[in-house]
Design an enzyme around this catalytic site. Structure first.
Site, short mmCIF file in Angstrom:
data_model
loop_
_atom_site.label_atom_id
_atom_site.label_comp_id
_atom_site.label_asym_id
_atom_site.label_seq_id
_atom_site.Cartn_x
_atom_site.Cartn_y
_atom_site.Cartn_z
N ASP A 120 -7.30 21.03 49.57
CA ASP A 120 -7.53 21.79 50.82
C ASP A 120 -8.56 22.58 50.46
O ASP A 120 -8.77 23.13 49.21
CB ASP A 120 -6.32 22.59 51.30
CG ASP A 120 -6.43 23.18 52.60
OD1 ASP A 120 -7.11 22.99 53.32
OD2 ASP A 120 -5.60 24.37 52.61
N THR A 157 -9.52 25.93 51.90
CA THR A 157 -8.91 27.37 51.82
C THR A 157 -7.65 27.69 50.74
O THR A 157 -6.65 26.88 50.88
CB THR A 157 -8.64 27.86 53.20
OG1 THR A 157 -9.36 27.67 54.18
CG2 THR A 157 -8.10 29.50 53.25
N ASP A 193 -1.91 25.51 49.95
CA ASP A 193 -1.16 26.50 49.81
C ASP A 193 -0.50 27.01 51.19
O ASP A 193 0.27 27.75 51.25
CB ASP A 193 -2.03 27.85 49.57
CG ASP A 193 -3.02 28.04 50.48
OD1 ASP A 193 -3.21 27.20 51.15
OD2 ASP A 193 -3.75 29.24 50.32
#
Length: 760
Positions: A294, A296, A517
């Site tokens: 991912d 971010t 996250d």
């Protein structure tokens, strides 16, 4: 909702109505001791040790003390790993916010009591069963319980199950089931258990050991029968020969060394703030060939900064400030907006929390209408000028949100301004991507953000093919796998698509690791071969991931890969040594039993040879650095070298013994010594082959082993030739053993060359 008072909490604690279920980040001390002591291999060798204790002498029972020492080492190493895991698990566990005496406090899950009021927000893991007391756009993902990926909208009075997590909105719940009554107790235990399952190394070793176990009984019968058939054989001599033949067949140290290697890996990674929730994850990540990351929180930091508002003005700033203040649990983008735009104090009448699936959020304010903030390419039509401008800005690597008004419910959005946010690229990201490129591990950036923006960030990190980002909304089921293979950057990916992408890559034969996250990453993390969560991420991601990077550093992943490769490569090395010993032991037992001559070795002889060519060197080799690429086919590769090497060692030893037995001028001890020298020489050369490539400490290790053997063979002092019952005083037999061993050494070298030439 005031929550429980201190007196009410104390009353419930006294009554045992708490959520205090013991967390099991590892096996208990008793289980560790039993697992390392009460094994079928220790039982077999323990019986043989008991036989030697009865018939003597104690020197022939040295193998028993070696097993005791190895078992103690295994217990100590796993206890160290247990302490590290439990200490790190405390750092990484979910900490619910509970209302006590009108104050919100963070507690450990075990401190929650019955009837506690728990605040809920996006990403929060629900740790106890309960009922909703208040809800503001509250949506809960129960996929870990039901398998349904769609979030469930919750209203006051609705039940909440532990093990689910909040995706959107907020609210509060009352705990109705705690401790072992709640499903969370089972889920938490399963998520944090110290396991040794799903490992190709361990399953391969178990397969080998099962075969060896079945060989032990017929070999024991054959060797005892042959020893009694030998003229003049005594019962004690027959039993001693049986023990000498059977003990080296059992590679008991191989399982032990595998566990130690895994455990040391966990401890080493723990020092780097990396929590390994399942031991095979170390091995698994070393076998990964695709990492889905991912953007971010992985390539970029979670924190953002409001860079620009276009066009800027007091009304726009006021609307942004109101939206920032409207969400009690803002994401990183809203935090940046709120920091740059103060709250104007507008009265909020309704809220639509931001959702990663919707790509927008908003609120309605008394007298000021409905305002929304989200992705321009979701809120505006394709030909809108603001959307085109947002994509142009996003292509430079900036995050762009659209601020708009909605005059009518569910009507079109009227653009008011573009909000430009700066993302901070993690300083370690470029080096980590370069490492994976060198190791032929492909990184695919999968993000919910605008594809052009994600591509710009990835391109700045020199990710291959980042200049051709793919908008996931253009993907179809038919072309998903092909476009995944061709591309490396994907934007506007929904949580469900992340899961589909992982499945598509796995269907193409890839071993996939997924990093993330946020709650939108949970489903993909759960389905990936290895899930890697950031420590600052949501409790839900940490619960389903096998590896948690508590320091939030993407740069830790290469260290995990390196640990996995060290474990895999080194265990393969030592497996060659152990299985070579097994092969030559089986060969000698069958050959000696078939011909009916006395067994050439005492148990102490094989203890000496095994310790100097396998046992001691294996401990060093198992923990040494090793950067070899991880490959499948562990059992096949190990057997390709160990079978010919063991057969050569067995033939050399058997031939030497038969030849020197014709020399009647040599004593039985001198004949056995020649066989010992021949076997040691070939076994040492197998160690020389396995230890390649050489570094200084390996050469020192081999030289020390040779020096120790010469000490035992030639020096008539403490722990010298008298202790080991060796007699090199008959040069013809000794030279015969060395000559035949030289032929065996050449044969082992040729076998190793052939194996390396055809190595897959």
């Amino acid at each position: 909702m005031h929550g429980l008072t201190a007196a009410q909490v104390a009353e419930r604690v006294a009554a045992g109505r708490t959520n205090d279920v013991p967390s099991r980040a590892s096996r208990s001390i008793g289980e560790i001791v039993r697992a390392n002591v009460l094994t079928r291999f220790n039982a077999i060798v323990g019986v043989l040790f008991a036989v030697i204790l009865v018939i003597g002498p104690i020197q022939d029972g040295l193998f028993g003390f070696v097993i005791i020492i190895n078992t103690l080492i295994g217990i100590v190493q796993e206890l160290r790993a247990k302490r590290t895991l439990e200490r790190l698990a405390i750092v990484g566990e979910a900490r619910p916010r509970v209302r006590r005496d009108g104050v919100v406090v963070e507690l450990a899950p075990g401190e929650v009591v019955l009837d506690d009021v728990i605040d809920l927000g996006p990403g929060d893991k629900i740790v106890v069963d309960g009922v909703v007391l208040a809800a503001e756009g509250l949506e809960v993902d129960e996929s870990l319980l039901t398998g349904e990926s769609d979030a469930v909208h919750k209203q006051p009075g609705d039940p909440l199950l532990s093990g689910s997590f909040v995706t959107v909105g907020g609210g509060a719940q009352r705990a109705t089931k705690v401790g072992r009554e709640a499903y969370a107790a089972q889920l938490a235990e399963e998520a944090s258990r110290f396991t040794l399952v799903g490992s190709e190394l361990r399953s391969g070793i178990d397969t080998i050991l099962r075969v060896i176990t079945w060989l032990l009984v017929p070999a024991a019968v054959l060797i005892i029968w042959s020893q009694f058939r030998t003229a003049g054989a005594e019962v004690d001599d027959a039993l001693r020969g049986m023990v000498a033949a059977l003990v080296p067949m059992v590679p008991e140290g191989l399982v032990l060394l595998t566990s130690i290697a895994f455990a040391v890996g966990v401890v080493r990674l723990g020092a780097r703030q990396c929590l390994v929730q399942e031991l095979p994850a170390i091995e698994g990540l070393a076998r990964v060939d695709v990492v889905c990351a991912d953007k971010t929180g992985t390539l970029t930091e979670n924190g953002m900064r409001l860079a620009e508002v276009r066009p800027d003005g007091p009304d726009v700033r006021a609307a942004l400030g109101a939206l920032g203040a409207a969400d009690p649990r803002p994401n990183a983008s809203l935090v940046a907006v709120a920091e740059g735009c103060p709250d104007p104090g507008w009265t909020r009448t309704a809220t639509v929390p931001f959702s990663s699936a919707r790509k927008w959020g908003g609120a309605t304010f008394d007298g000021r209408g409905e305002w929304v903030l989200g992705a321009a390419d979701v809120l505006l039509p394709e030909d809108a000028a603001e959307r085109v401008e947002a994509e142009r800005i996003g292509s430079t690597g900036l995050r762009v949100l659209l601020l708009g008004r909605r005059p009518e419910a569910d009507g079109p959005v009227e653009p008011a301004a573009l909000v430009v946010l700066e993302q901070r690229v993690r300083p370690e990201a470029a080096g980590t991507l370069a490492y994976f490129a060198e190791q032929d591990v492909e990184v695919k950036v999968i993000s919910g953000d605008n594809a052009l923006s994600v591509g710009a960030v990835a391109a700045s990190l020199d990710l291959p093919r980042a200049d051709a980002p793919v908008d996931a909304r253009t993907l179809t089921d038919a072309d998903l796998a092909d476009r995944l293979e061709a591309g490396t950057v994907f934007g506007r990916v929904t949580p469900a698509q992340k899961r589909e992408m992982v499945a598509a890559l796995q269907a193409r034969g890839h071993t996939v690791a997924m990093t993330g996250d946020g709650v939108n990453d949970v489903l993909a993390l759960k389905d990936a071969d290895i899930g890697v969560a950031m420590g600052s991420g949501s409790p839900a991601t940490r619960a389903v991931a096998q590896i948690v990077l508590l320091d939030n550093s993407f740069a830790t992943l290469p260290h995990v890969v390196a640990e996995g490769r060290r474990v895999i490569g080194n265990i393969e090395r030592v497996a060659n040594l152990f299985l070579t010993k097994t092969v030559y032991s089986v060969f000698l037992a069958i050959a000696i039993g078939a011909i009916g001559v006395p067994y050439p070795f005492l148990p102490r002889h094989l203890t000496l040879i095994g310790s100097l060519t396998i046992g001691i060197p294996a401990f060093f080799l198992a923990l040494a650095p090793n950067a070899e690429r991880a490959r499948t086919g562990f059992v096949r590769r190990v057997l390709r070298l160990s079978i010919p090497s063991g057969a050569i060692a067995g033939v050399v030893t058997f031939t030497t013994y038969l030849v020197v037995r014709t020399d009647t001028s040599a004593t039985e001890i001198q004949q056995s010594t020649a066989a010992v020298v021949a076997l040691y020489a070939v076994a040492t050369w197998v160690l020389v082959v396995v230890a390649r490539p050489y570094v200084w400490w390996k050469l020192v290790m081999i030289a020390a082993a040779i020096g120790a053997f010469c000490y035992a063979l030639f020096l008539p002092i403490v722990f010298g030739q008298g202790f080991w019952q060796l007699d090199p005083g008959h040069p013809p037999t000794l030279l015969t053993g060395l000559g035949i061993a030289a032929v065996g050494v050449v044969a082992v070298e040729i076998a190793a060359w052939l194996v390396n030439r055809t190595r897959s």
